[in-house]
Scaffold this active site. Structure first.
Site, PDB file in Angstrom:
ATOM      1  N   HIS A  20      -0.126  51.031   2.001  1.00 60.77           N
ATOM      2  CA  HIS A  20      -0.998  52.094   2.516  1.00 60.77           C
ATOM      3  C   HIS A  20      -2.357  52.066   1.804  1.00 60.77           C
ATOM      4  CE1 HIS A  20       2.969  54.388   3.400  1.00 60.77           C
ATOM      5  NE2 HIS A  20       2.517  53.940   4.538  1.00 60.77           N
ATOM      6  N   LYS A  44      11.791  61.211  11.227  1.00 66.21           N
ATOM      7  CA  LYS A  44      12.169  60.752   9.880  1.00 66.21           C
ATOM      8  C   LYS A  44      12.566  61.934   9.004  1.00 66.21           C
ATOM      9  CE  LYS A  44       8.958  56.801   9.860  1.00 66.21           C
ATOM     10  NZ  LYS A  44       7.697  56.269   9.308  1.00 66.21           N
TER      11      LYS A  44
HETATM   12  P1  ADP Z   1       4.443  56.996  10.260  1.00 69.70           P
HETATM   13  O1  ADP Z   1       5.601  57.917   9.989  1.00 69.70           O
HETATM   14  O2  ADP Z   1       3.311  57.627  11.028  1.00 69.70           O
HETATM   15  O3  ADP Z   1       4.849  55.655  10.803  1.00 69.70           O
HETATM   16  P2  ADP Z   1       3.987  55.691   7.704  1.00 69.70           P
HETATM   17  O4  ADP Z   1       3.634  56.393   6.445  1.00 69.70           O
HETATM   18  O5  ADP Z   1       5.312  55.014   7.780  1.00 69.70           O
HETATM   19  O6  ADP Z   1       3.800  56.791   8.829  1.00 69.70           O
HETATM   20  O7  ADP Z   1       2.887  54.629   8.089  1.00 69.70           O
HETATM   21  C1  ADP Z   1       1.562  55.002   8.336  1.00 69.70           C
HETATM   22  C2  ADP Z   1       0.792  53.792   8.828  1.00 69.70           C
HETATM   23  O8  ADP Z   1       0.704  52.825   7.794  1.00 69.70           O
HETATM   24  C3  ADP Z   1       1.426  53.062  10.022  1.00 69.70           C
HETATM   25  O9  ADP Z   1       0.394  52.572  10.846  1.00 69.70           O
HETATM   26  C4  ADP Z   1       2.168  51.920   9.385  1.00 69.70           C
HETATM   27  O10 ADP Z   1       2.308  50.824  10.273  1.00 69.70           O
HETATM   28  C5  ADP Z   1       1.228  51.591   8.248  1.00 69.70           C
HETATM   29  N1  ADP Z   1       1.894  50.933   7.125  1.00 69.70           N
HETATM   30  C6  ADP Z   1       3.032  51.282   6.502  1.00 69.70           C
HETATM   31  N2  ADP Z   1       3.333  50.426   5.502  1.00 69.70           N
HETATM   32  C7  ADP Z   1       2.345  49.484   5.512  1.00 69.70           C
HETATM   33  C8  ADP Z   1       2.090  48.301   4.764  1.00 69.70           C
HETATM   34  N3  ADP Z   1       2.914  47.877   3.805  1.00 69.70           N
HETATM   35  N4  ADP Z   1       0.988  47.605   5.058  1.00 69.70           N
HETATM   36  C9  ADP Z   1       0.176  47.998   6.056  1.00 69.70           C
HETATM   37  N5  ADP Z   1       0.344  49.079   6.816  1.00 69.70           N
HETATM   38  C10 ADP Z   1       1.429  49.819   6.551  1.00 69.70           C
END
Ligand code: ADP
Length: 162
Positions: A20, A44
């Protein structure tokens, strides 16, 4: 360039990972102002409360100047309307992310035709990384120090819930 352009990076960030932060750092170079907007994902179960996730995200992005951390509930399009933004940032790790992200981007555009979703790819070392994987490693007492920012590492270590 529009100096007032706000890009919004929405997500649940439970917890924030180095993947992130990598996306946020990349976005902060492209856009004058980036708002990390933390929300509840109804599909989730969250380990950390919204307040805890906001706090961890603030601490983890304090080294970047043009980042603001906020939270919202309800539809992203309504939040964008409220803050006067139309650019959404999402991270794309692998093909497996694509279908869900594509569907969401087009649904947001159906709800508001001005919305543009910009996909950023993280550094290769983060393409396997997810919040759920970090939580699993932490629960199983593995070493996750390299996967998350230091404030998140400390919080997870102190977390009695895992
Ligand atoms: P959500 O519940 O909205 O999917 P997340 O916190 O899981 O929220 O992810 C937020 C965003 O960050 C999404 O677009 C996800 O694809 C992206 N993301 C999550 N982990 C990574 C990572 N390791 N590298 C790049 N992008 C990521």
């Amino acid at each position: 360039m529009n100096n007032n352009l706000i890009a919004v990076y929405p997500g649940s960030f439970d917890p924030p990972t180095n993947g992130h932060i990598d996306i946020i750092a990349r976005a902060s170079v492209i856009f004058p102002k980036v708002v990390v907007a933390i929300t509840h994902n109804h599909s989730k179960d969250h380990l950390f409360s919204l307040e805890e996730r906001v706090e961890m995200m603030k601490e983890s992005t304090s080294f970047l100047k043009n980042i603001k951390v906020d939270s919202f509930s309800g539809l992203l399009v309504n939040y964008l309307d409220k803050i006067g933004g139309f650019v959404v940032i999402r991270g794309l790790r692998a093909l497996s992310d694509f279908e869900y992200e594509f569907q969401m981007a087009l649904m947001n555009r159906t709800l508001n035709k001005k919305i543009e979703t910009v996909f950023l790819m993280p550094g290769q070392e983060y393409t396997f990384l997810s919040s759920s994987m970090v939580k699993e490693i932490a629960i199983l007492d593995g070493d996750f120090k390299k996967l998350v920012p230091l404030p998140v590492y400390k919080k997870l270590k102190n977390q009695q819930r895992i």
